[in-house]
Design a protein around this motif. Structure first.
Motif, PDB file in Angstrom:
ATOM      1  N   ALA A  76     116.510  54.880  13.950  1.00  0.00           N
ATOM      2  CA  ALA A  76     116.411  54.750  12.490  1.00  0.00           C
ATOM      3  C   ALA A  76     115.988  53.336  12.112  1.00  0.00           C
ATOM      4  N   ILE A  77     116.514  52.349  12.819  1.00  0.00           N
ATOM      5  CA  ILE A  77     116.131  50.962  12.553  1.00  0.00           C
ATOM      6  C   ILE A  77     114.663  50.745  12.913  1.00  0.00           C
ATOM      7  N   VAL A  78     114.257  51.283  14.072  1.00  0.00           N
ATOM      8  CA  VAL A  78     112.860  51.183  14.487  1.00  0.00           C
ATOM      9  C   VAL A  78     111.951  51.843  13.454  1.00  0.00           C
ATOM     10  N   THR A  79     112.357  53.029  12.982  1.00  0.00           N
ATOM     11  CA  THR A  79     111.580  53.738  11.963  1.00  0.00           C
ATOM     12  C   THR A  79     111.432  52.901  10.702  1.00  0.00           C
ATOM     13  N   SER A  80     112.519  52.267  10.288  1.00  0.00           N
ATOM     14  CA  SER A  80     112.485  51.420   9.101  1.00  0.00           C
ATOM     15  C   SER A  80     111.472  50.289   9.260  1.00  0.00           C
ATOM     16  N   VAL A  81     111.511  49.643  10.423  1.00  0.00           N
ATOM     17  CA  VAL A  81     110.609  48.520  10.685  1.00  0.00           C
ATOM     18  C   VAL A  81     109.154  49.003  10.702  1.00  0.00           C
ATOM     19  N   VAL A  82     108.922  50.142  11.335  1.00  0.00           N
ATOM     20  CA  VAL A  82     107.554  50.675  11.431  1.00  0.00           C
ATOM     21  C   VAL A  82     107.015  51.034  10.043  1.00  0.00           C
ATOM     22  N   VAL A  83     107.814  51.740   9.246  1.00  0.00           N
ATOM     23  CA  VAL A  83     107.358  52.155   7.919  1.00  0.00           C
ATOM     24  C   VAL A  83     107.087  50.944   7.030  1.00  0.00           C
ATOM     25  N   VAL A  84     108.044  50.032   6.989  1.00  0.00           N
ATOM     26  CA  VAL A  84     107.870  48.838   6.151  1.00  0.00           C
ATOM     27  C   VAL A  84     106.711  47.989   6.672  1.00  0.00           C
ATOM     28  N   GLY A  85     106.625  47.845   7.987  1.00  0.00           N
ATOM     29  CA  GLY A  85     105.537  47.074   8.570  1.00  0.00           C
ATOM     30  C   GLY A  85     104.174  47.662   8.244  1.00  0.00           C
ATOM     31  N   THR A  86     104.069  48.989   8.292  1.00  0.00           N
ATOM     32  CA  THR A  86     102.808  49.656   7.958  1.00  0.00           C
ATOM     33  C   THR A  86     102.423  49.400   6.502  1.00  0.00           C
ATOM     34  N   LEU A  87     103.393  49.472   5.614  1.00  0.00           N
ATOM     35  CA  LEU A  87     103.121  49.219   4.198  1.00  0.00           C
ATOM     36  C   LEU A  87     102.694  47.772   3.968  1.00  0.00           C
ATOM     37  N   LEU A  88     103.288  46.858   4.721  1.00  0.00           N
ATOM     38  CA  LEU A  88     102.898  45.446   4.598  1.00  0.00           C
ATOM     39  C   LEU A  88     101.478  45.222   5.112  1.00  0.00           C
ATOM     40  N   ILE A  89     101.144  45.867   6.214  1.00  0.00           N
ATOM     41  CA  ILE A  89      99.790  45.749   6.762  1.00  0.00           C
ATOM     42  C   ILE A  89      98.754  46.263   5.757  1.00  0.00           C
ATOM     43  N   LEU A  90      99.105  47.331   5.068  1.00  0.00           N
ATOM     44  CA  LEU A  90      98.218  47.906   4.052  1.00  0.00           C
ATOM     45  C   LEU A  90      98.249  47.113   2.745  1.00  0.00           C
ATOM     46  N   ARG A  91      99.113  46.093   2.704  1.00  0.00           N
ATOM     47  CA  ARG A  91      99.270  45.235   1.528  1.00  0.00           C
ATOM     48  C   ARG A  91      99.801  45.988   0.310  1.00  0.00           C
ATOM     49  N   TRP A  92     100.587  47.005   0.579  1.00  0.00           N
ATOM     50  CA  TRP A  92     101.280  47.693  -0.497  1.00  0.00           C
ATOM     51  C   TRP A  92     102.654  47.028  -0.643  1.00  0.00           C
ATOM     52  N   TRP A  93     102.628  45.834  -1.238  1.00  0.00           N
ATOM     53  CA  TRP A  93     103.804  44.972  -1.227  1.00  0.00           C
ATOM     54  C   TRP A  93     105.015  45.614  -1.894  1.00  0.00           C
ATOM     55  N   TRP A  94     104.796  46.171  -3.081  1.00  0.00           N
ATOM     56  CA  TRP A  94     105.924  46.731  -3.815  1.00  0.00           C
ATOM     57  C   TRP A  94     106.490  47.964  -3.127  1.00  0.00           C
ATOM     58  N   ALA A  95     105.630  48.753  -2.523  1.00  0.00           N
ATOM     59  CA  ALA A  95     106.101  49.920  -1.773  1.00  0.00           C
ATOM     60  C   ALA A  95     106.953  49.474  -0.587  1.00  0.00           C
ATOM     61  N   ALA A  96     106.503  48.423   0.092  1.00  0.00           N
ATOM     62  CA  ALA A  96     107.261  47.901   1.235  1.00  0.00           C
ATOM     63  C   ALA A  96     108.626  47.387   0.798  1.00  0.00           C
ATOM     64  N   ILE A  97     108.657  46.677  -0.325  1.00  0.00           N
ATOM     65  CA  ILE A  97     109.928  46.159  -0.844  1.00  0.00           C
ATOM     66  C   ILE A  97     110.861  47.305  -1.212  1.00  0.00           C
ATOM     67  N   THR A  98     110.306  48.344  -1.832  1.00  0.00           N
ATOM     68  CA  THR A  98     111.115  49.492  -2.256  1.00  0.00           C
ATOM     69  C   THR A  98     111.729  50.208  -1.062  1.00  0.00           C
ATOM     70  N   VAL A  99     110.906  50.497  -0.060  1.00  0.00           N
ATOM     71  CA  VAL A  99     111.403  51.200   1.123  1.00  0.00           C
ATOM     72  C   VAL A  99     112.431  50.353   1.856  1.00  0.00           C
ATOM     73  N   ALA A 100     112.149  49.072   2.028  1.00  0.00           N
ATOM     74  CA  ALA A 100     113.082  48.183   2.729  1.00  0.00           C
ATOM     75  C   ALA A 100     114.422  48.110   1.999  1.00  0.00           C
ATOM     76  N   ALA A 101     114.375  47.981   0.678  1.00  0.00           N
ATOM     77  CA  ALA A 101     115.611  47.903  -0.108  1.00  0.00           C
ATOM     78  C   ALA A 101     116.402  49.195  -0.014  1.00  0.00           C
ATOM     79  N   ALA A 102     115.710  50.332  -0.106  1.00  0.00           N
ATOM     80  CA  ALA A 102     116.390  51.628  -0.069  1.00  0.00           C
ATOM     81  C   ALA A 102     117.063  51.867   1.271  1.00  0.00           C
ATOM     82  N   LEU A 103     116.340  51.635   2.363  1.00  0.00           N
ATOM     83  CA  LEU A 103     116.899  51.909   3.685  1.00  0.00           C
ATOM     84  C   LEU A 103     118.014  50.927   4.038  1.00  0.00           C
ATOM     85  N   ALA A 104     117.833  49.665   3.670  1.00  0.00           N
ATOM     86  CA  ALA A 104     118.881  48.673   3.938  1.00  0.00           C
ATOM     87  C   ALA A 104     120.161  49.027   3.175  1.00  0.00           C
TER      88      ALA A 104
END
Length: 223
Positions: A76-104
């Motif tokens: 689950a932690i690996v999944t979180s890192v992969v999803v957030v990392g993918t969103l950051l790579i795509l420069r979807w900053w707010w989406a990455a922040i949202t997913v990271a905040a929700a999962l954390a």
């Protein structure tokens, strides 16, 4: 006829209402479990448990172990890192922040809550045996992830995929006797509530920042 802004506000209000309802259900179920059902299952839990045990097959166990392994704490932690990392790579900053905040937030609530409640798992569990049965962390994490992604990308396929994944996860946890039915229901409502809460908070911040960027005078008025 509603203006575009009014329709947009309504589209954001609906998930918040659902999230509030999910919080209420999760809190009520938590109160009942901690008050009277910490050491014993509900009658519906027993009936569902017996149905799962009676329907077990070798093929069914294989199917059940797939989401159970994928939804484990480490992965689950690996999944979180992969999803957030993918969103950051795509420069979807707010989406990455949202997913990271929700999962954390989900992880921060579900795991300590399960230890605090210390509900006993079924005696014939094929998975975990420690008394941290309520709520199901696997289901809470799955529900939180698919909820926040569906709210971000707003496509019906996300909702379909999310529903299938969460139902599969919930079934697998009861099929393996790792949880009572009420545990996975509690995890479901907790995950949905946390996902919507995180999305609503970050979305509000994003919109306010966008409005201030578009109209700098708003910042002067709020000062």
């Amino acid at each position: 006829m509603k203006s575009p802004d009014e329709r947009d506000d309504l589209s954001r209000l609906k998930p918040v209402i659902v999230g509030a309802a999910a919080i209420i259900v999760a809190v009520v179920l938590l109160w009942i479990v901690t008050s009277v059902r910490r050491d014993q299952p509900f009658p519906v839990d027993v009936r569902w448990h017996e149905l799962m045990i009676a329907s077990r097959t070798d093929a069914g166990l294989v199917v059940a172990w797939i989401p159970s392994h994928i939804g484990g704490p480490a992965i689950a932690i690996v999944t979180s890192v992969v999803v957030v990392g993918t969103l950051l790579i795509l420069r979807w900053w707010w989406a990455a922040i949202t997913v990271a905040a929700a999962l954390a937030l989900c992880i921060a609530i579900a795991a300590p809550l399960a230890r605090l409640v210390a509900r006993i798992r079924p005696e014939d569990s094929l998975a975990e045996v420690v008394p941290t049965s309520f709520p199901s962390g696997h289901v809470a994490f799955a529900a939180c992830l698919v909820t926040v992604l569906a709210l971000l990308f707003r496509h019906w396929l996300w909702w379909v995929f999310g529903a299938v994944w969460v139902v599969w996860m919930a079934w697998s946890r009861t099929y393996l006797a790792a949880h009572w039915l009420s545990d996975v229901v509690g995890g479901l409502f907790l995950g949905v509530a946390v996902g919507i809460l995180a999305w609503a908070v970050v979305e509000t911040i994003r919109r306010r920042r966008a409005a201030r960027t578009a109209d700098p005078t708003l910042e002067d008025r709020s000062a």
